[in-house]
Design an enzyme around this catalytic site. Sequence first.
Site, mmCIF file in Angstrom:
data_model
loop_
_atom_site.group_PDB
_atom_site.id
_atom_site.type_symbol
_atom_site.label_atom_id
_atom_site.label_comp_id
_atom_site.label_asym_id
_atom_site.label_seq_id
_atom_site.Cartn_x
_atom_site.Cartn_y
_atom_site.Cartn_z
ATOM 1 N N LYS A 53 -1.607 -22.836 51.534
ATOM 2 C CA LYS A 53 -0.167 -22.801 51.820
ATOM 3 C C LYS A 53 0.184 -21.531 52.603
ATOM 4 O O LYS A 53 0.912 -21.570 53.593
ATOM 5 C CB LYS A 53 0.641 -22.883 50.507
ATOM 6 C CG LYS A 53 0.556 -24.259 49.832
ATOM 7 C CD LYS A 53 1.150 -24.297 48.419
ATOM 8 C CE LYS A 53 0.903 -25.664 47.778
ATOM 9 N NZ LYS A 53 1.363 -25.791 46.388
ATOM 10 N N GLN A 97 3.077 -22.023 41.420
ATOM 11 C CA GLN A 97 1.975 -22.980 41.414
ATOM 12 C C GLN A 97 1.680 -23.433 39.986
ATOM 13 O O GLN A 97 1.582 -22.630 39.060
ATOM 14 C CB GLN A 97 0.728 -22.332 42.055
ATOM 15 C CG GLN A 97 -0.450 -23.271 42.237
ATOM 16 C CD GLN A 97 -0.210 -24.383 43.268
ATOM 17 O OE1 GLN A 97 0.608 -24.238 44.173
ATOM 18 N NE2 GLN A 97 -0.919 -25.484 43.121
ATOM 19 N N ASP A 120 9.820 -26.892 46.083
ATOM 20 C CA ASP A 120 8.986 -27.926 45.456
ATOM 21 C C ASP A 120 9.832 -29.118 45.000
ATOM 22 O O ASP A 120 9.291 -30.193 44.728
ATOM 23 C CB ASP A 120 8.285 -27.349 44.210
ATOM 24 C CG ASP A 120 6.823 -27.006 44.445
ATOM 25 O OD1 ASP A 120 6.200 -27.645 45.311
ATOM 26 O OD2 ASP A 120 6.316 -26.110 43.743
#
Length: 293
Positions: A53, A97, A120
């Site tokens: 990412k 994460q 997200d």
Amino acid sequence: MSIVLDGKATSNQIKEELAVQVTEIKNAGKRPPHLAAVLVGNDGASLTYVGSKVRSCERIGYDSTLIKLEDTITQEALINTIDKLNNDPLLDGFIVQLPLPKHIDEEAVLHAIEPSKDVDGFHPTNFGKMALGMETFIPATPFGIMELLKRYALNISGKHAVVIGRSHIVGRPMSILLSEKGNPGNATVTLTHSRTQNLAAITKEADIIVSALGVPNFVTADMVKQDAIIIDVGITRVPDANHPKGYVIVGDVAYDEVKDKASYITPVPGGVGPMTIAMLLQNTMLAYQRNQN
Ligand code: GUN
């Protein structure tokens, strides 16, 4: 013979489109979009994904920040870090994460993220907006799958879509997006999970299967209808001494036998995985644009 849905090439195209936008932003004398990723602990797979990412951000000209925290961090300290990110005016969006260490309540952490920075799309406010078809941050993996269907102009309207797995990150939002009004969309959706009886009888009826289970080679040819569209979200690391890394990445779908039956199929790797990153970057661009207005 099936056509391979090339997530790597498609994600590169999306990243190139975003890079063009970044160049225009910078030429106008403005700062570029800025994404941060919070990584707790040293899980190998998470390190790889977060690394990818961050590298993708750099490639397209975004600012990026990686915040690495010890796996012994308290929930309170993690939420304090999130508060700082929530209040940083030069940060457009961030992700924490998953998975998190067991002593940390994942739900409490995700709820602490300011919805306008939740690229997200996991916060209940954003998830709710997604379910209502409102503009918001759509979770990157199901968003990537919808984008792949769109760019390959696959029409799923009125078709039977079967999703395997009901996770909050993939299966559940996927089932909502596939059934939503629009193109791609308008599918008739069955969401299956670990308690589903006679799963193979259901998947055999599917025009499109999205498998997000995390069990290597779970979907076999006998579970698939001729000419079905097959989307494989699985990315399990299977130990393999013959490979330099000591493991190989294996999908949920028994690719070699299913590919001959499918009309379209995503490979692993190079299918859904790269699309997830591209859509996270797209969500960050949306956060940036909102932040500028
Ligand atoms: N872990 C596995 N997939 C994801 C994702 O899309 N976002 C975050 N934050 N963690 C993940």
